[in-house]
Motif scaffolding. Sequence first.
Motif, PDB file in Angstrom:
ATOM      1  N   GLY A   1      15.801   0.413  30.765  1.00 21.65           N
ATOM      2  CA  GLY A   1      15.830  -1.020  30.519  1.00 21.65           C
ATOM      3  C   GLY A   1      15.295  -1.267  29.125  1.00 21.65           C
TER       4      GLY A   1
ATOM      5  N   LYS B  20      23.206  -7.714  30.481  1.00 16.28           N
ATOM      6  CA  LYS B  20      22.190  -8.521  29.819  1.00 16.28           C
ATOM      7  C   LYS B  20      21.674  -9.626  30.730  1.00 16.28           C
ATOM      8  CE  LYS B  20      24.120  -7.674  25.213  1.00 16.28           C
ATOM      9  NZ  LYS B  20      24.671  -8.309  23.982  1.00 16.28           N
ATOM     10  N   VAL B  21      20.523 -10.161  30.347  1.00 15.25           N
ATOM     11  CA  VAL B  21      19.881 -11.221  31.119  1.00 15.25           C
ATOM     12  C   VAL B  21      20.802 -12.419  31.302  1.00 15.25           C
ATOM     13  CG1 VAL B  21      18.118 -13.019  30.904  1.00 15.25           C
ATOM     14  CG2 VAL B  21      17.465 -10.617  30.734  1.00 15.25           C
TER      15      VAL B  21
ATOM     16  N   THR C 120      11.191  -4.224  32.294  1.00 13.41           N
ATOM     17  CA  THR C 120      12.037  -5.208  32.972  1.00 13.41           C
ATOM     18  C   THR C 120      11.315  -6.523  33.242  1.00 13.41           C
ATOM     19  OG1 THR C 120      11.467  -4.207  35.107  1.00 13.41           O
ATOM     20  CG2 THR C 120      13.506  -3.475  34.053  1.00 13.41           C
TER      21      THR C 120
ATOM     22  N   ILE D 140      14.261  -9.584  32.387  1.00 12.52           N
ATOM     23  CA  ILE D 140      15.249  -9.052  33.333  1.00 12.52           C
ATOM     24  C   ILE D 140      14.860  -9.383  34.773  1.00 12.52           C
ATOM     25  CG2 ILE D 140      16.438  -6.982  34.138  1.00 12.52           C
ATOM     26  CD1 ILE D 140      15.749  -5.736  31.352  1.00 12.52           C
TER      27      ILE D 140
END
Length: 257
Positions: A127, A146-147, A168, A182
């Motif tokens: 990550g 991606k976020v 994360t 994340i």
Amino acid sequence: KTPPHLKWCCSDILGLLPIHAAGIYGGRLKESVPEFVISSYTPSLSSLLAPPQSAGRDAIMLLACLKDAPGLPPLPNVSVEVQLIKDTLAYNASDISSICLEDNEATCNVVLESMTKAHIVHLACHGTSMDNPLESAIILHDGRIKVDQLMRTPFPNAKLVFLSACQTAQMNPSEPDEYIHIAAAMLFAGFKSVIGTMWSINDSDAPLIAKSFYQHLMKDGKINFADVSLALHNAVRELRATGVSPLQWVPFIHIGL
């Protein structure tokens, strides 16, 4: 006796600190928060009003792992981690079916599609946390999730996701009030509980934490979603007992219910 459960709702610079692990670590006296409470983090007080999670028997679990990502150090223990989880499920919860995607099978589209079917997701891979939090991502065989993509993808069955990857749950130091990373993206997408990491983790620690976590999460052949924070608390306690540096166990955190 089970310790009380404390949920931290942090703002500003407190969001950057691992306050769940605050303590006195030097000298003769050694005391820390984990000895007294089980800690969870929540992005907002309103999220605490959600109904409690029930135990699950007929659940679907996605296991996705990637040992070698282009340009990044190898993660040889992710295969060990996935096998330990499969063995734990087979022994303790035979009614839970699993989807396993390893190495070149773990592509962005396939993983995302599988996540929409799964109740439990375990991602063992790299990550990365970026200055622009919407660019932070899970790294898979053919690219990055991606976020911003996670936040736009609905996961109708989502209950629990374990992000066994680095950074994360790492906040952006320049914008501590923006609860975006994340792990938070997984909450926004529908997951009720997220296990994330505040910084980089050791490849050798991840299988130990994961195996212990799922062992503690099983009860009477079922996943007890109400005990996610307790299961992580116990798994981290076992890692602490091996004498590792706090830098190795502190980054593992629970966010959500």
